[in-house]
Scaffold this motif. Structure first.
Motif, mmCIF file in Angstrom:
data_model
loop_
_atom_site.group_PDB
_atom_site.id
_atom_site.type_symbol
_atom_site.label_atom_id
_atom_site.label_comp_id
_atom_site.label_asym_id
_atom_site.label_seq_id
_atom_site.Cartn_x
_atom_site.Cartn_y
_atom_site.Cartn_z
ATOM 1 N N VAL A 1 0.689 8.189 -17.032
ATOM 2 C CA VAL A 1 1.675 8.855 -16.192
ATOM 3 C C VAL A 1 2.955 9.029 -16.993
ATOM 4 O O VAL A 1 3.299 8.157 -17.800
ATOM 5 N N GLN A 2 3.618 10.123 -16.771
ATOM 6 C CA GLN A 2 4.905 10.348 -17.441
ATOM 7 C C GLN A 2 5.994 9.537 -16.764
ATOM 8 O O GLN A 2 5.957 9.325 -15.540
ATOM 9 N N ALA A 3 6.951 9.119 -17.537
ATOM 10 C CA ALA A 3 8.103 8.435 -16.965
ATOM 11 C C ALA A 3 8.740 9.351 -15.919
ATOM 12 O O ALA A 3 8.918 10.550 -16.156
ATOM 13 N N GLY A 4 9.037 8.757 -14.765
ATOM 14 C CA GLY A 4 9.586 9.538 -13.663
ATOM 15 C C GLY A 4 8.528 10.050 -12.712
ATOM 16 O O GLY A 4 8.848 10.565 -11.633
ATOM 17 N N GLY A 5 7.277 9.925 -13.113
ATOM 18 C CA GLY A 5 6.180 10.422 -12.290
ATOM 19 C C GLY A 5 5.707 9.393 -11.285
ATOM 20 O O GLY A 5 6.320 8.343 -11.089
ATOM 21 N N SER A 6 4.586 9.725 -10.650
ATOM 22 C CA SER A 6 4.046 8.869 -9.601
ATOM 23 C C SER A 6 2.566 8.606 -9.838
ATOM 24 O O SER A 6 1.866 9.400 -10.474
ATOM 25 N N LEU A 7 2.119 7.498 -9.268
ATOM 26 C CA LEU A 7 0.724 7.090 -9.388
ATOM 27 C C LEU A 7 0.392 6.241 -8.175
ATOM 28 O O LEU A 7 1.260 5.503 -7.691
ATOM 29 N N ARG A 8 -0.823 6.340 -7.687
ATOM 30 C CA ARG A 8 -1.243 5.479 -6.590
ATOM 31 C C ARG A 8 -2.457 4.668 -7.002
ATOM 32 O O ARG A 8 -3.501 5.234 -7.356
ATOM 33 N N LEU A 9 -2.302 3.371 -6.946
ATOM 34 C CA LEU A 9 -3.404 2.462 -7.235
ATOM 35 C C LEU A 9 -4.101 2.074 -5.942
ATOM 36 O O LEU A 9 -3.452 1.930 -4.905
ATOM 37 N N SER A 10 -5.400 1.891 -6.038
ATOM 38 C CA SER A 10 -6.188 1.459 -4.892
ATOM 39 C C SER A 10 -6.927 0.176 -5.215
ATOM 40 O O SER A 10 -7.327 -0.039 -6.361
ATOM 41 N N CYS A 11 -7.116 -0.629 -4.198
ATOM 42 C CA CYS A 11 -7.876 -1.876 -4.341
ATOM 43 C C CYS A 11 -8.887 -1.906 -3.213
ATOM 44 O O CYS A 11 -8.521 -2.078 -2.045
ATOM 45 N N ALA A 12 -10.154 -1.730 -3.560
ATOM 46 C CA ALA A 12 -11.210 -1.706 -2.564
ATOM 47 C C ALA A 12 -11.847 -3.081 -2.450
ATOM 48 O O ALA A 12 -12.268 -3.661 -3.459
ATOM 49 N N ALA A 13 -11.930 -3.579 -1.236
ATOM 50 C CA ALA A 13 -12.531 -4.889 -0.987
ATOM 51 C C ALA A 13 -13.983 -4.728 -0.538
ATOM 52 O O ALA A 13 -14.333 -3.746 0.115
ATOM 53 N N ASP B 1 -5.046 -0.160 4.384
ATOM 54 C CA ASP B 1 -5.819 0.552 5.386
ATOM 55 C C ASP B 1 -7.013 -0.325 5.707
ATOM 56 O O ASP B 1 -8.036 -0.296 5.007
ATOM 57 N N ASP B 2 -6.883 -1.120 6.736
ATOM 58 C CA ASP B 2 -7.931 -2.087 7.047
ATOM 59 C C ASP B 2 -9.216 -1.417 7.524
ATOM 60 O O ASP B 2 -10.296 -1.991 7.424
ATOM 61 N N ALA B 3 -9.106 -0.215 8.039
ATOM 62 C CA ALA B 3 -10.321 0.492 8.456
ATOM 63 C C ALA B 3 -11.191 0.826 7.246
ATOM 64 O O ALA B 3 -12.416 0.930 7.361
ATOM 65 N N LYS B 4 -10.549 0.996 6.093
ATOM 66 C CA LYS B 4 -11.275 1.310 4.859
ATOM 67 C C LYS B 4 -11.392 0.111 3.938
ATOM 68 O O LYS B 4 -11.988 0.214 2.867
ATOM 69 N N ASN B 5 -10.786 -1.007 4.298
ATOM 70 C CA ASN B 5 -10.781 -2.212 3.450
ATOM 71 C C ASN B 5 -10.152 -1.922 2.087
ATOM 72 O O ASN B 5 -10.679 -2.325 1.042
ATOM 73 N N VAL B 6 -9.031 -1.239 2.116
ATOM 74 C CA VAL B 6 -8.362 -0.840 0.892
ATOM 75 C C VAL B 6 -6.877 -1.181 0.978
ATOM 76 O O VAL B 6 -6.256 -1.008 2.030
ATOM 77 N N ALA B 7 -6.347 -1.652 -0.132
ATOM 78 C CA ALA B 7 -4.910 -1.839 -0.279
ATOM 79 C C ALA B 7 -4.425 -0.860 -1.350
ATOM 80 O O ALA B 7 -5.158 -0.553 -2.298
ATOM 81 N N TYR B 8 -3.205 -0.398 -1.175
ATOM 82 C CA TYR B 8 -2.668 0.602 -2.101
ATOM 83 C C TYR B 8 -1.351 0.125 -2.706
ATOM 84 O O TYR B 8 -0.637 -0.672 -2.109
ATOM 85 N N LEU B 9 -1.064 0.664 -3.867
ATOM 86 C CA LEU B 9 0.253 0.494 -4.458
ATOM 87 C C LEU B 9 0.721 1.884 -4.876
ATOM 88 O O LEU B 9 0.175 2.474 -5.808
ATOM 89 N N GLU B 10 1.681 2.396 -4.159
ATOM 90 C CA GLU B 10 2.272 3.689 -4.476
ATOM 91 C C GLU B 10 3.398 3.439 -5.466
ATOM 92 O O GLU B 10 4.340 2.704 -5.183
ATOM 93 N N MET B 11 3.280 4.059 -6.625
ATOM 94 C CA MET B 11 4.264 3.860 -7.689
ATOM 95 C C MET B 11 5.021 5.160 -7.886
ATOM 96 O O MET B 11 4.422 6.172 -8.247
ATOM 97 N N ASN B 12 6.309 5.133 -7.636
ATOM 98 C CA ASN B 12 7.143 6.322 -7.784
ATOM 99 C C ASN B 12 8.228 6.076 -8.827
ATOM 100 O O ASN B 12 8.604 4.933 -9.087
ATOM 101 N N ASN B 13 8.718 7.167 -9.385
ATOM 102 C CA ASN B 13 9.764 7.062 -10.403
ATOM 103 C C ASN B 13 9.382 6.002 -11.449
ATOM 104 O O ASN B 13 10.166 5.115 -11.766
ATOM 105 N N VAL B 14 8.209 6.142 -11.957
ATOM 106 C CA VAL B 14 7.661 5.152 -12.888
ATOM 107 C C VAL B 14 8.504 5.083 -14.159
ATOM 108 O O VAL B 14 8.945 6.119 -14.680
ATOM 109 N N GLU B 15 8.694 3.871 -14.636
ATOM 110 C CA GLU B 15 9.481 3.637 -15.852
ATOM 111 C C GLU B 15 8.560 3.123 -16.960
ATOM 112 O O GLU B 15 7.490 2.563 -16.674
ATOM 113 N N PRO B 16 8.960 3.285 -18.203
ATOM 114 C CA PRO B 16 8.130 2.772 -19.311
ATOM 115 C C PRO B 16 7.807 1.286 -19.164
ATOM 116 O O PRO B 16 6.722 0.845 -19.558
#
Length: 129
Positions: A12-24, A73-88
């Motif tokens: 991801v570029q600095a300043g960009g966004s990324l969403r991580l998912s964790c599936a249980a 999202d417990d219906a999907k058994n997933v946790a997320y981490l929304e990353m915005n304005n990402v820094e180096p």
């Protein structure tokens, strides 16, 4: 037993966004607190964000406060981490963890001082400047 699988990492570029998912592998609904941690070579693992079992309480490391958001999202058994304005400095291997219990203190959970029951293998986040 809960198996956790992280996804969503990448470049991801600095300043960009990324969403991580964790599936249980099983239901986490209202019973498992979830957390995101990160580690870079040569440094200790750092708690980034944690959310309690009911999703009402969250904790963020100062370094990500206002930029990252943890959700579940417990219906999907997933946790997320929304990353915005990402820094180096956000570049790291990101891990998901789960801890059973409805009364988990998320600040303590993210402090890294208490052992946690379940961990994923991680997803790499690389930041280009």
């Amino acid at each position: 037993q809960v198996q956790l699988v992280e996804s969503g990492g990448g470049l991801v570029q600095a300043g960009g966004s990324l969403r991580l998912s964790c599936a249980a592998s099983r239901s986490i609904s209202s019973f498992y607190a979830m957390g995101w941690y990160r580690q870079v070579p040569g440094k200790e693992r750092e708690g980034v964000a944690c959310i309690n079992a009911e999703g009402r309480n969250t904790y963020y490391a100062d370094s990500v406060k206002g930029r990252f958001a943890i959700s579940r999202d417990d219906a999907k058994n997933v946790a997320y981490l929304e990353m915005n304005n990402v820094e180096p400095e956000d570049a790291a291997l990101y891990y998901c963890a789960a801890e059973p219990g409805r009364e988990i203190n998320v600040r303590l959970m993210c402090s890294g001082t208490a052992p946690l029951d379940y961990w994923g293998r991680g997803t790499q986040v690389t930041v280009s400047s």
